[in-house]
Write an enzyme that holds these catalytic residues in place. Structure first.
Site, PDB file in Angstrom:
ATOM      1  N   VAL B  77       0.854  -1.183   0.000  1.00  0.00           N
ATOM      2  CA  VAL B  77       0.000   0.000   0.000  1.00  0.00           C
ATOM      3  C   VAL B  77       0.895   1.239   0.000  1.00  0.00           C
ATOM      4  CG1 VAL B  77      -1.745   1.237   1.331  1.00  0.00           C
ATOM      5  CG2 VAL B  77      -1.756  -1.263   1.298  1.00  0.00           C
ATOM      6  N   CYS B  78       0.621   2.176  -0.870  1.00  0.00           N
ATOM      7  CA  CYS B  78       1.412   3.413  -0.936  1.00  0.00           C
ATOM      8  C   CYS B  78       1.255   4.217   0.354  1.00  0.00           C
ATOM      9  CB  CYS B  78       0.964   4.254  -2.127  1.00  0.00           C
ATOM     10  SG  CYS B  78       1.687   5.897  -2.130  1.00  0.00           S
ATOM     11  N   ILE B  79       2.354   4.566   0.953  1.00  0.00           N
ATOM     12  CA  ILE B  79       2.304   5.226   2.268  1.00  0.00           C
ATOM     13  C   ILE B  79       1.679   6.621   2.216  1.00  0.00           C
ATOM     14  CG2 ILE B  79       4.732   6.037   2.121  1.00  0.00           C
ATOM     15  CD1 ILE B  79       4.764   5.534   5.248  1.00  0.00           C
TER      16      ILE B  79
END
Lengths: 102, 130
Positions: B77-79
């Site tokens: 998941v993109c932070i």
């Protein structure tokens, strides 16, 4: 280099099918998925554009997405090949690059 | 062949997380490898463990979790996208001084470098969503 162009928008909504067709080089293919499957319907305003483009590129449409939208196989432009997800995967291996249009 | 998957849209506004799931499943069934699945933009909402979809609706979080468990998939998941939308893991919740976290098991939060690496390492990177 061969390319698979993914079109996920209806031609009634956006011009992504038109853009994909205009950018597609010889030996490339266009796969219509999600709302993009409306581009495969015959006797619509964009059908002639697709038929002309079929001289240059191979056209495919994702069967599950046509079924989900109630598009009968008989309504699909002759020469557009129906593929399932396994066929989608196979096309992805066959072409070097995959371009998703929005 | 090695595939990487990028998903850009949210699970209840776009079909992309479903299409990507079906594609990933079919690729695994055909014997291909999935190097990484990267959830970007609103697609990070797939990774919350607090969503409760109606019982007769597909549970997209659970579907990805099950597939990941079965095939040891790397679900990233993109932070930056996650923090904007309030999706946190334990370490991030602590670091940001928040009282809870909500990431579902099987997903991990990381940066865009993971997407770049996924593009480099895989034979094909496929983008789902707009």
């Amino acid at each position: 280099m061969s390319m698979l162009h993914l079109v996920n928008k209806s031609p009634f909504e956006k011009n992504s099918l038109k853009v994909a067709i205009s950018c597609a080089l010889n030996k490339s293919a266009i796969l219509m998925i999600e709302d993009g499957v409306y581009g495969a319907v015959s006797d619509a305003k964009h059908s002639d554009m697709v038929k002309t483009a079929m001289n240059k590129s191979d056209f495919y449409v994702l069967k599950e997405d046509t079924q989900a939208r109630g598009i009968d196989e008989s309504k699909i432009i002759d020469g557009i090949q129906l593929v399932d997800y396994a066929g989608f995967v196979e096309l992805s291996t066959k072409y070097d690059k995959i371009q998703s249009w929005v | 062949m090695k595939f990487s998957i990028q998903i850009n849209e949210g699970p209840y506004q776009h079909q992309s997380s479903d299409t990507a799931y079906q594609f990933t499943k079919a690729a695994l069934e055909a014997g291909h490898e999935i190097f990484r699945v990267f959830f970007y933009h609103d697609a990070v909402n797939v990774a919350t463990r607090l969503a409760i979809p109606p019982q007769d609706d597909r549970n997209i979080t659970k579907l990805w979790q099950e597939l990941a468990e079965q095939h040891k998939l790397d679900l990233v998941v993109c932070i930056a996208a996650a923090q904007r939308r309030g999706l946190l893991d334990e370490a991030e919740a602590k670091r940001q001084g928040k009282d809870a976290n909500n990431i579902a098991t099987g997903f991990r939060i990381s940066g865009l470098g993971q997407l770049i690496e996924a593009g480099i390492q895989a034979d094909r990177l496929i983008v789902f969503g707009d």
